[in-house]
Scaffold this motif. Structure first.
Motif, PDB file in Angstrom:
ATOM      1  N   ASN A  49     -38.516  98.927  74.712  1.00 60.75           N
ATOM      2  CA  ASN A  49     -39.698  99.669  75.165  1.00 60.75           C
ATOM      3  C   ASN A  49     -39.330 100.843  76.061  1.00 60.75           C
ATOM      4  O   ASN A  49     -40.026 101.860  76.072  1.00 60.75           O
ATOM      5  N   ALA A  50     -38.226 100.712  76.797  1.00 61.36           N
ATOM      6  CA  ALA A  50     -37.819 101.793  77.700  1.00 61.36           C
ATOM      7  C   ALA A  50     -37.176 102.954  76.952  1.00 61.36           C
ATOM      8  O   ALA A  50     -37.397 104.116  77.312  1.00 61.36           O
ATOM      9  N   ILE A  51     -36.392 102.669  75.927  1.00 62.18           N
ATOM     10  CA  ILE A  51     -35.653 103.763  75.277  1.00 62.18           C
ATOM     11  C   ILE A  51     -36.320 104.296  74.008  1.00 62.18           C
ATOM     12  O   ILE A  51     -35.976 105.379  73.542  1.00 62.18           O
ATOM     13  N   GLN A  52     -37.266 103.565  73.451  1.00 62.41           N
ATOM     14  CA  GLN A  52     -37.907 103.980  72.203  1.00 62.41           C
ATOM     15  C   GLN A  52     -38.586 105.354  72.294  1.00 62.41           C
ATOM     16  O   GLN A  52     -38.404 106.171  71.395  1.00 62.41           O
ATOM     17  N   PRO A  53     -39.331 105.639  73.357  1.00 64.96           N
ATOM     18  CA  PRO A  53     -40.010 106.945  73.388  1.00 64.96           C
ATOM     19  C   PRO A  53     -39.092 108.126  73.724  1.00 64.96           C
ATOM     20  O   PRO A  53     -39.504 109.273  73.638  1.00 64.96           O
ATOM     21  N   LEU A  54     -37.843 107.861  74.076  1.00 66.15           N
ATOM     22  CA  LEU A  54     -36.929 108.927  74.484  1.00 66.15           C
ATOM     23  C   LEU A  54     -36.343 109.651  73.282  1.00 66.15           C
ATOM     24  O   LEU A  54     -36.359 109.163  72.157  1.00 66.15           O
ATOM     25  N   ASP A  55     -35.776 110.822  73.545  1.00 67.51           N
ATOM     26  CA  ASP A  55     -35.130 111.643  72.514  1.00 67.51           C
ATOM     27  C   ASP A  55     -33.953 110.872  71.906  1.00 67.51           C
ATOM     28  O   ASP A  55     -33.073 110.416  72.647  1.00 67.51           O
ATOM     29  N   PRO A  56     -33.904 110.714  70.581  1.00 64.53           N
ATOM     30  CA  PRO A  56     -32.836 109.944  69.941  1.00 64.53           C
ATOM     31  C   PRO A  56     -31.422 110.480  70.183  1.00 64.53           C
ATOM     32  O   PRO A  56     -30.447 109.744  70.109  1.00 64.53           O
ATOM     33  N   SER A  57     -31.310 111.761  70.513  1.00 62.49           N
ATOM     34  CA  SER A  57     -29.979 112.317  70.741  1.00 62.49           C
ATOM     35  C   SER A  57     -29.521 112.153  72.197  1.00 62.49           C
ATOM     36  O   SER A  57     -28.392 112.507  72.533  1.00 62.49           O
ATOM     37  N   ARG A  58     -30.383 111.606  73.022  1.00 59.40           N
ATOM     38  CA  ARG A  58     -30.052 111.413  74.436  1.00 59.40           C
ATOM     39  C   ARG A  58     -28.955 110.372  74.596  1.00 59.40           C
ATOM     40  O   ARG A  58     -28.895 109.386  73.870  1.00 59.40           O
ATOM     41  N   ARG A  59     -28.083 110.613  75.570  1.00 66.31           N
ATOM     42  CA  ARG A  59     -27.001 109.660  75.835  1.00 66.31           C
ATOM     43  C   ARG A  59     -27.553 108.412  76.504  1.00 66.31           C
ATOM     44  O   ARG A  59     -28.465 108.473  77.309  1.00 66.31           O
ATOM     45  N   CYS A  60     -26.936 107.287  76.156  1.00 68.04           N
ATOM     46  CA  CYS A  60     -27.242 106.053  76.863  1.00 68.04           C
ATOM     47  C   CYS A  60     -25.974 105.207  76.881  1.00 68.04           C
ATOM     48  O   CYS A  60     -25.010 105.498  76.167  1.00 68.04           O
ATOM     49  N   TYR A  61     -25.978 104.206  77.718  1.00 68.25           N
ATOM     50  CA  TYR A  61     -24.791 103.363  77.865  1.00 68.25           C
ATOM     51  C   TYR A  61     -25.147 101.939  77.474  1.00 68.25           C
ATOM     52  O   TYR A  61     -26.244 101.464  77.744  1.00 68.25           O
ATOM     53  N   ARG A  62     -24.165 101.304  76.848  1.00 63.87           N
ATOM     54  CA  ARG A  62     -24.382  99.933  76.384  1.00 63.87           C
ATOM     55  C   ARG A  62     -23.163  99.102  76.744  1.00 63.87           C
ATOM     56  O   ARG A  62     -22.033  99.550  76.591  1.00 63.87           O
ATOM     57  N   MET A  63     -23.431  97.885  77.206  1.00 62.58           N
ATOM     58  CA  MET A  63     -22.345  96.971  77.545  1.00 62.58           C
ATOM     59  C   MET A  63     -21.986  96.182  76.293  1.00 62.58           C
ATOM     60  O   MET A  63     -22.825  95.476  75.733  1.00 62.58           O
ATOM     61  N   ILE A  64     -20.742  96.315  75.862  1.00 58.25           N
ATOM     62  CA  ILE A  64     -20.261  95.587  74.680  1.00 58.25           C
ATOM     63  C   ILE A  64     -19.007  94.821  75.094  1.00 58.25           C
ATOM     64  O   ILE A  64     -17.971  95.417  75.395  1.00 58.25           O
ATOM     65  N   GLY A  65     -19.131  93.509  75.124  1.00 54.57           N
ATOM     66  CA  GLY A  65     -17.980  92.673  75.475  1.00 54.57           C
ATOM     67  C   GLY A  65     -17.400  92.982  76.846  1.00 54.57           C
ATOM     68  O   GLY A  65     -16.190  92.964  77.029  1.00 54.57           O
ATOM     69  N   GLY A  66     -18.252  93.303  77.792  1.00 51.27           N
ATOM     70  CA  GLY A  66     -17.789  93.577  79.147  1.00 51.27           C
ATOM     71  C   GLY A  66     -17.325  95.015  79.357  1.00 51.27           C
ATOM     72  O   GLY A  66     -16.874  95.376  80.434  1.00 51.27           O
ATOM     73  N   VAL A  67     -17.416  95.848  78.333  1.00 52.63           N
ATOM     74  CA  VAL A  67     -17.006  97.251  78.432  1.00 52.63           C
ATOM     75  C   VAL A  67     -18.243  98.131  78.259  1.00 52.63           C
ATOM     76  O   VAL A  67     -19.003  97.972  77.305  1.00 52.63           O
ATOM     77  N   LEU A  68     -18.413  99.080  79.185  1.00 53.53           N
ATOM     78  CA  LEU A  68     -19.539  99.996  79.112  1.00 53.53           C
ATOM     79  C   LEU A  68     -19.163 101.154  78.202  1.00 53.53           C
ATOM     80  O   LEU A  68     -18.176 101.851  78.451  1.00 53.53           O
ATOM     81  N   VAL A  69     -19.925 101.350  77.118  1.00 52.75           N
ATOM     82  CA  VAL A  69     -19.623 102.425  76.180  1.00 52.75           C
ATOM     83  C   VAL A  69     -20.780 103.408  76.127  1.00 52.75           C
ATOM     84  O   VAL A  69     -21.941 103.040  76.294  1.00 52.75           O
ATOM     85  N   GLU A  70     -20.426 104.672  75.896  1.00 55.37           N
ATOM     86  CA  GLU A  70     -21.437 105.719  75.817  1.00 55.37           C
ATOM     87  C   GLU A  70     -21.824 105.916  74.359  1.00 55.37           C
ATOM     88  O   GLU A  70     -20.980 106.050  73.486  1.00 55.37           O
ATOM     89  N   ARG A  71     -23.111 105.904  74.104  1.00 52.11           N
ATOM     90  CA  ARG A  71     -23.661 106.085  72.754  1.00 52.11           C
ATOM     91  C   ARG A  71     -24.905 106.962  72.863  1.00 52.11           C
ATOM     92  O   ARG A  71     -25.284 107.386  73.941  1.00 52.11           O
TER      93      ARG A  71
END
Length: 146
Positions: A49-71
């Protein structure tokens, strides 16, 4: 013959009580896992709900296996939605397992004539003690000299 029932199950009270306790513990584990996963689904929903209305090309960070990755949001949003759907499927399977376990416990209770005592006397005694201790706590400060 006196120590065993049909199917080789133990008949003495202690063995039945131990088996019943183990079954109840397993049911409680399933309950707690369902609760934990439901909290994760709730967190996934908040993120979606927080990221859905945002611009799809906007950067966000996701935790994958204890590592923060930029997507980007367009990469992360479908993955979060898939994870949420997967969690919901696991919850549905756990709910089925829980229903089976409840039925198994009910059958076990019927077979061995198990009745859970809620302990009306114990409840009254405990509430009486709590009431008494609460009065003691309330009387102490009211009677102090200040």
């Amino acid at each position: 013959m006196a120590g065993r029932a049909e199917g080789g199950e133990p008949m003495n009270e202690q063995a039945v009580a131990n088996m019943y306790g183990a079954m109840r513990a397993e049911m409680n584990q399933i309950y707690s896992k369902i609760t934990e996963l439901e909290m994760e689904v709730s967190e996934h929903s908040l993120v979606i709900n927080a990221i859905q209305p945002l611009d799809p090309s906007r950067r966000c960070y996701r935790m994958i296996g204890g590592v923060l990755v930029e997507r980007t949001i367009k990469e992360v949003l479908p993955a979060v939605q898939r994870n949420k759907e997967g969690l919901e499927e696991v919850i549905a399977r756990l709910n089925e397992a829980l229903e089976k376990k409840k039925k198994e416990i009910a059958d076990f209770e019927a077979k061995y004539k198990i009745r859970i005592r809620k302990g009306d006397n114990e409840v009254k005694d405990e509430s009486g003690r709590k009431e008494g201790s609460a009065q003691g706590v309330l009387v102490g400060p009211a009677g102090s000299h200040e």
